[in-house]
Structure formats: C-alpha cells, structure tokens
Enzyme design. Structure first.
Site, PDB file in Angstrom:
ATOM      1  N   ARG A 263       1.062  -0.979  -0.147  1.00 23.76           N
ATOM      2  CA  ARG A 263      -0.452   0.162  -0.019  1.00 23.76           C
ATOM      3  C   ARG A 263       1.146   1.378  -0.085  1.00 23.76           C
ATOM      4  O   ARG A 263       0.567   2.173   0.699  1.00 23.76           O
ATOM      5  CB  ARG A 263      -1.126  -0.373   1.063  1.00 23.76           C
ATOM      6  CG  ARG A 263      -1.953  -0.943   0.390  1.00 23.76           C
ATOM      7  CD  ARG A 263      -2.549  -1.361   1.459  1.00 23.76           C
ATOM      8  NE  ARG A 263      -4.553  -0.707   1.425  1.00 23.76           N
ATOM      9  CZ  ARG A 263      -5.409  -0.833   2.004  1.00 23.76           C
ATOM     10  NH1 ARG A 263      -5.522  -1.925   3.269  1.00 23.76           N
ATOM     11  NH2 ARG A 263      -6.527  -0.848   0.932  1.00 23.76           N
TER      12      ARG A 263
ATOM     13  N   GLN B 109      -1.103   2.044  -5.842  1.00 22.76           N
ATOM     14  CA  GLN B 109      -1.662   3.284  -6.002  1.00 22.76           C
ATOM     15  C   GLN B 109      -3.062   2.069  -6.463  1.00 22.76           C
ATOM     16  O   GLN B 109      -3.457   1.822  -6.061  1.00 22.76           O
ATOM     17  CB  GLN B 109      -2.033   4.224  -5.226  1.00 22.76           C
ATOM     18  CG  GLN B 109      -2.908   4.367  -4.154  1.00 22.76           C
ATOM     19  CD  GLN B 109      -2.699   6.037  -4.242  1.00 22.76           C
ATOM     20  OE1 GLN B 109      -2.175   7.313  -4.438  1.00 22.76           O
ATOM     21  NE2 GLN B 109      -3.344   6.245  -2.701  1.00 22.76           N
TER      22      GLN B 109
ATOM     23  N   ASP C  36      -4.089  -1.737  -6.137  1.00 23.76           N
ATOM     24  CA  ASP C  36      -4.416  -1.863  -4.751  1.00 23.76           C
ATOM     25  C   ASP C  36      -6.124  -2.363  -5.117  1.00 23.76           C
ATOM     26  O   ASP C  36      -6.951  -1.649  -4.739  1.00 23.76           O
ATOM     27  CB  ASP C  36      -4.039  -0.681  -4.209  1.00 23.76           C
ATOM     28  CG  ASP C  36      -4.437  -0.662  -2.979  1.00 23.76           C
ATOM     29  OD1 ASP C  36      -5.389  -2.085  -2.053  1.00 23.76           O
ATOM     30  OD2 ASP C  36      -4.961   0.078  -1.665  1.00 23.76           O
TER      31      ASP C  36
ATOM     32  N   SER D 171      -7.945  -1.453  -2.002  1.00 20.43           N
ATOM     33  CA  SER D 171      -8.822  -0.313  -2.076  1.00 20.43           C
ATOM     34  C   SER D 171      -9.913  -0.281  -3.053  1.00 20.43           C
ATOM     35  O   SER D 171     -10.988   0.270  -2.540  1.00 20.43           O
ATOM     36  CB  SER D 171      -7.972   0.742  -2.185  1.00 20.43           C
ATOM     37  OG  SER D 171      -7.320   0.864  -0.903  1.00 20.43           O
TER      38      SER D 171
ATOM     39  N   TYR E  58      -2.015   1.145   8.967  1.00 20.79           N
ATOM     40  CA  TYR E  58      -3.480   0.406   9.595  1.00 20.79           C
ATOM     41  C   TYR E  58      -3.102   1.018  11.190  1.00 20.79           C
ATOM     42  O   TYR E  58      -2.798   0.914  12.322  1.00 20.79           O
ATOM     43  CB  TYR E  58      -3.151  -0.517   9.577  1.00 20.79           C
ATOM     44  CG  TYR E  58      -2.563  -1.203   8.058  1.00 20.79           C
ATOM     45  CD1 TYR E  58      -4.454  -2.030   7.341  1.00 20.79           C
ATOM     46  CD2 TYR E  58      -1.842  -1.622   7.413  1.00 20.79           C
ATOM     47  CE1 TYR E  58      -4.639  -1.956   5.718  1.00 20.79           C
ATOM     48  CE2 TYR E  58      -2.067  -1.829   6.305  1.00 20.79           C
ATOM     49  CZ  TYR E  58      -3.196  -2.776   5.247  1.00 20.79           C
ATOM     50  OH  TYR E  58      -3.527  -2.226   3.850  1.00 20.79           O
TER      51      TYR E  58
HETATM   52  P1  NAD Z   1      -8.834  -2.163   7.239  1.00 22.03           P
HETATM   53  O1  NAD Z   1      -9.372  -2.377   6.379  1.00 22.03           O
HETATM   54  O2  NAD Z   1      -7.844  -2.531   7.910  1.00 22.03           O
HETATM   55  O3  NAD Z   1      -9.697  -0.994   8.092  1.00 22.03           O
HETATM   56  C1  NAD Z   1     -11.025  -0.787   8.064  1.00 22.03           C
HETATM   57  C2  NAD Z   1     -10.398   0.212   8.895  1.00 22.03           C
HETATM   58  O4  NAD Z   1     -11.103  -0.169  10.130  1.00 22.03           O
HETATM   59  C3  NAD Z   1      -9.386   1.256   9.626  1.00 22.03           C
HETATM   60  O5  NAD Z   1      -9.469   2.354   9.441  1.00 22.03           O
HETATM   61  C4  NAD Z   1      -9.149   0.760  10.899  1.00 22.03           C
HETATM   62  O6  NAD Z   1      -8.588   2.023  11.711  1.00 22.03           O
HETATM   63  C5  NAD Z   1     -10.392   1.041  11.812  1.00 22.03           C
HETATM   64  N1  NAD Z   1     -10.564   0.640  13.048  1.00 22.03           N
HETATM   65  C6  NAD Z   1      -9.493  -1.361  13.112  1.00 22.03           C
HETATM   66  N2  NAD Z   1      -9.764  -1.788  14.565  1.00 22.03           N
HETATM   67  C7  NAD Z   1     -10.631  -0.956  14.820  1.00 22.03           C
HETATM   68  C8  NAD Z   1     -11.576  -0.046  15.957  1.00 22.03           C
HETATM   69  N3  NAD Z   1     -11.443  -1.169  17.487  1.00 22.03           N
HETATM   70  N4  NAD Z   1     -12.644   0.565  16.007  1.00 22.03           N
HETATM   71  C9  NAD Z   1     -12.987   1.057  15.455  1.00 22.03           C
HETATM   72  N5  NAD Z   1     -12.030   1.263  14.073  1.00 22.03           N
HETATM   73  C10 NAD Z   1     -11.419   0.182  13.810  1.00 22.03           C
HETATM   74  O7  NAD Z   1      -8.467  -0.327   6.755  1.00 22.03           O
HETATM   75  P2  NAD Z   1      -8.545  -0.024   5.063  1.00 22.03           P
HETATM   76  O8  NAD Z   1      -9.360   0.794   4.892  1.00 22.03           O
HETATM   77  O9  NAD Z   1      -7.613  -1.243   3.940  1.00 22.03           O
HETATM   78  O10 NAD Z   1      -7.108   1.380   5.570  1.00 22.03           O
HETATM   79  C11 NAD Z   1      -6.773   1.802   6.000  1.00 22.03           C
HETATM   80  C12 NAD Z   1      -5.747   3.020   6.129  1.00 22.03           C
HETATM   81  O11 NAD Z   1      -4.712   1.882   4.926  1.00 22.03           O
HETATM   82  C13 NAD Z   1      -6.070   3.692   5.607  1.00 22.03           C
HETATM   83  O12 NAD Z   1      -6.899   4.370   6.238  1.00 22.03           O
HETATM   84  C14 NAD Z   1      -4.494   4.349   4.969  1.00 22.03           C
HETATM   85  O13 NAD Z   1      -4.148   5.345   5.786  1.00 22.03           O
HETATM   86  C15 NAD Z   1      -3.888   3.378   4.211  1.00 22.03           C
HETATM   87  N6  NAD Z   1      -4.295   3.133   3.082  1.00 22.03           N
HETATM   88  C16 NAD Z   1      -2.726   3.044   1.912  1.00 22.03           C
HETATM   89  C17 NAD Z   1      -2.992   2.892   0.747  1.00 22.03           C
HETATM   90  C18 NAD Z   1      -2.127   3.292   0.030  1.00 22.03           C
HETATM   91  O14 NAD Z   1      -1.253   4.347   0.756  1.00 22.03           O
HETATM   92  N7  NAD Z   1      -2.127   2.725  -1.360  1.00 22.03           N
HETATM   93  C19 NAD Z   1      -4.040   2.425   0.315  1.00 22.03           C
HETATM   94  C20 NAD Z   1      -5.421   2.444   0.713  1.00 22.03           C
HETATM   95  C21 NAD Z   1      -5.129   2.520   2.218  1.00 22.03           C
END
Ligand code: NAD
Length: 375
Positions: free
Chosen positions: A122, A127, A130, A133, A229
C-alpha cells in the site's frame, strides 16, 4: 504475452478479473487474451463483448492453461489450474494466503509464480494496483444500500402532505476505505452521519465528508501501526472504545461496521447487550464479517433479528455490484501487468518492490511469503 482469464467457480462470486475494456487495451498493446466461456456473464459481460474487444473465447481449457504466460482470476483458482500451467508462468488473483498451503505447494512444485493481489504494497506507486482499496470502496457503498433497504425507517428527511419525516441517523464504525465510502453513501441518502475509528488521522477525513466524529478519549494516540493500519487495542483502550460506541448506538437507525486489523480477527465492537439498546427497526450491517465480524450477534451470510434489530452479516459485498467491482479489479490488474511487462514479456523478480511482497511462490525464491504483512 498470452493472458488467460478464468471463469470464477467460488459460490456467489460474480466478478471477472478482466473486463472487455481492459482486454481491448491489452490487445492494442500486442498481447493475446483468451477468456473462458461465460467468464464475464456474472458481471454482465457476455462472451461477444470479449470477442469484440479482440479476445478469443477458449474452448480447450487445458491448451489455454498450458500456453498462458499469465493466468488471471479474482479468487484463488483450484489447485489443478496451477498444476496445468507451464513452469515460469504467473498466476495472479486474490489468494487468501492463510488457507492456500496446498495451492502454493502445487505452484512451487510446478515452478509457477503466484502473485497475491491482496499483498500489493500500500504505497503511492502501487496505488493503482490496490484491489483491497478498490473492492473496499464497492463494499462500503453496498453495505449502506443493503442496510437502508432493510431499515424500518427512511434515511432522508421528507416534508410531505402526509407529514414530515426527520432524517435517519447512520453510524459508521471503522473509517478506512470502506468506512469512508459508507459515510459518503449514507450522506448522499440524506442521513445524519457519524463515524468512529481508533486512528486519529481519520477524524478530519470523516468531517470533510460532512459527518461528525465520535470521540473515545485517549485511544487514538497509540492505535495506529505501520502503513496507516490500526493495531489491536489494549484492555483499557478497548473498554473506552466500547463505552464510546455504546453511548452512541441507542439513537441510531443504521449502523455499518467495517473495523479490521490486518492479519487478526476483526475487533468485537458491538456486544449482544449493546444490540438490545438500539431502537426496534434499526439495522446493523457487519461489513467485517469475512474476518469474523464486529458484532457479537452477526453470522456469516445470514440475517439475524434480535430485539427487533436486524443484523446482516454479508460475505463478499463487492461481488454484489459485480460489473463495477470487476471494472475496478480489472484496472488494478491492468496497471500491475503494465508495470511487470518489459519488452513484451512478463518479468517477475522476487526482489521487485511491488511484485516481491506479492510473491507466494517463485522458482528463484526458496522462502516465499506466506503471511499478510504484520500490522
Ligand atoms: P482495514 O480494512 O484494515 O480497517 C478498516 C478500518 O478499521 C481502519 O480505518 C482501522 O483503523 C479501523 N479499525 C481497526 N480497529 C478498530 C477499532 N477497534 N475500532 C474502530 N475502528 C477500528 O483498513 P483499510 O480501510 O484497508 O485502510 C486503512 C488505512 O490504510 C487507510 O486509511 C490508509 O491510511 C492506508 N491505506 C493506504 C493506501 C496506499 O497508500 N496505497 C491504500 C489504502 C489504504
């Protein structure tokens, strides 16, 4: 390069890994694409659309697999697929590494390279590849539509001759990619939206979408792990999170939960006792069901009704919007292929910063990855 597109065989999997629009782009770049008959049907792409895009629709599966340089699928294919590929060819799909031991062993024995799409790093450079996402975006949208359609109340405010209906209240728990899309979708439906996440960085993103952020005291400071994460919470933090969610739930009409922690079961954030505090007719959509779910009462693929509250535990939400989910998956694959092709041939090096972490089997790498990245 010869690319082969498999027809998905997993139950309820309606997506296809390459859509005709992407096929046309690959054919224009002088690649050959062979598609299994009916591969796109579930996503509303008939074989004729693939033929029009320049693909062949292959009758002889064994020959198609034996000739392919790259075999593409959405879900991990059957073991026989990698066993029928030529050594050095590449199989690219979601793999679910934790349960893929036999598949990875068969590929390694055959000298086939396995790339897992859920392990695309990620990073900014990757991007466009991905799929986590792109598919989470579709899942967040679909979770809200599912929930709204089962809710006993309307989400938008309506002023009619039959009286005024106040706007519904939607609460999104976990505001990552799926959660933020759920916030945006619930807002478009006219709900008053609030959201919660343990990561501090999310507050501004939630507010910029016109939703309010539910605070849980000092939780956020240490809740973020490498790569943006969340990490697993300590007992004190977990208690604060549950208290904040419990205090907010009783007013809600629709609750969407998307909280996940990479490589770990989804955190339990709504207990049975908390469900009982919701108003009858409210709906919880547990969009984290595939990693165990965020609600104590949700069941995989089932609808549970408890104290008048409907709890949905949908599996594979993106496959329910199969056409656009496939379009996005396909663009992610196209971007990966364009990155990997050098002088018309696929070059997958275990040392490559993008392909390396995705490799689960590679003839040049005796210890391929077998686990998703640690949080
Ligand atoms: P994910 O599916 O792993 O988790 C979903 C959400 O659940 C996250 O926002 C996490 O903080 C939240 N979460 C975990 N435990 C929790 C709890 N106890 N209570 C409430 N919320 C909780 O995450 P995702 O959506 O795949 O991505 C998370 C982050 O990864 C993004 O916001 C970003 O910072 C990063 N990301 C980066 C890229 C990139 O750079 N290419 C792409 C996608 C995501």
């Amino acid at each position: 390069m010869r690319i082969c597109v498999l027809r998905e065989t997993a139950p309820h999997e309606h997506r296809v890994s390459l859509v005709p629009q992407t096929v046309a782009r690959l054919v224009a770049a002088k690649h050959q694409v062979a598609v299994e008959p009916g591969a796109g049907t579930g996503a509303s792409f008939p074989d004729a659309a693939y033929l029009a895009a320049g693909a062949t629709v292959a009758g002889d599966r064994t020959a198609m697999l034996a000739e392919a340089d790259a075999v593409l699928a959405v879900q991990r294919p059957r073991v026989e697929v990698v066993a029928s590929m030529r050594p050095g060819a590449v199989a690219i799909s979601l793999v679910q590494p934790a349960t893929a031991g036999e598949y990875i062993a068969a590929a390694a024995a055959r000298g086939v390279i396995v790339l897992a799409m859920e392990l695309v790093p990620r990073t900014t450079k990757a991007q466009t590849m991905d799929v986590l996402s792109s598919q989470a975006t579709v899942a967040g949208y679909q979770a809200v539509l599912l929930g709204a359609s089962r809710c006993a109340r309307l989400l938008p405010m309506l002023t009619t001759a039959a009286g005024t209906i106040p706007p519904g209240k939607a609460f999104i728990i976990g505001a990552g990619v799926a959660g933020l899309q759920a916030v945006a979708t619930a807002r478009r439906l006219g709900a008053v939206v609030s959201a919660f996440d343990v990561r501090a960085a999310v507050k501004e993103q939630v507010q910029s979408l016109g939703a309010s952020f539910v605070e849980a005291g000092e939780v956020s400071a240490s809740a973020e792990a490498a790569g943006g994460y969340a990490r697993e919470l300590g007992q004190d933090q977990q208690a604060r999170v549950l208290a904040a969610i419990a205090g907010h739930l009783p007013q809600m009409d629709l609750v969407i939960t998307t909280a996940q922690i990479p490589g770990k079961p989804a955190p339990r954030l709504i207990t049975a006792a908390m469900v009982a505090t919701l108003k009858p007719g409210s709906v919880i959509v547990d969009a984290a069901m595939e990693t165990g779910g965020n609600c104590e009462l949700s069941r995989p693929g089932e609808t549970v009704v408890e104290s008048g509250v409907t709890i949905l535990g949908p599996m594979n939400l993106p496959a329910q919007i199969a056409q656009h989910a496939s379009v996005m998956f396909s663009r992610n694959l196209q971007s990966l292929l364009e990155y990997l092709v050098k002088d018309g041939a696929l070059v997958v090096s275990p040392d490559d910063p993008i392909a390396g972490p995705m490799c689960l089997a590679h003839p040049q790498s005796p210890t391929p990855n077998s686990q998703p990245p640690a949080a």
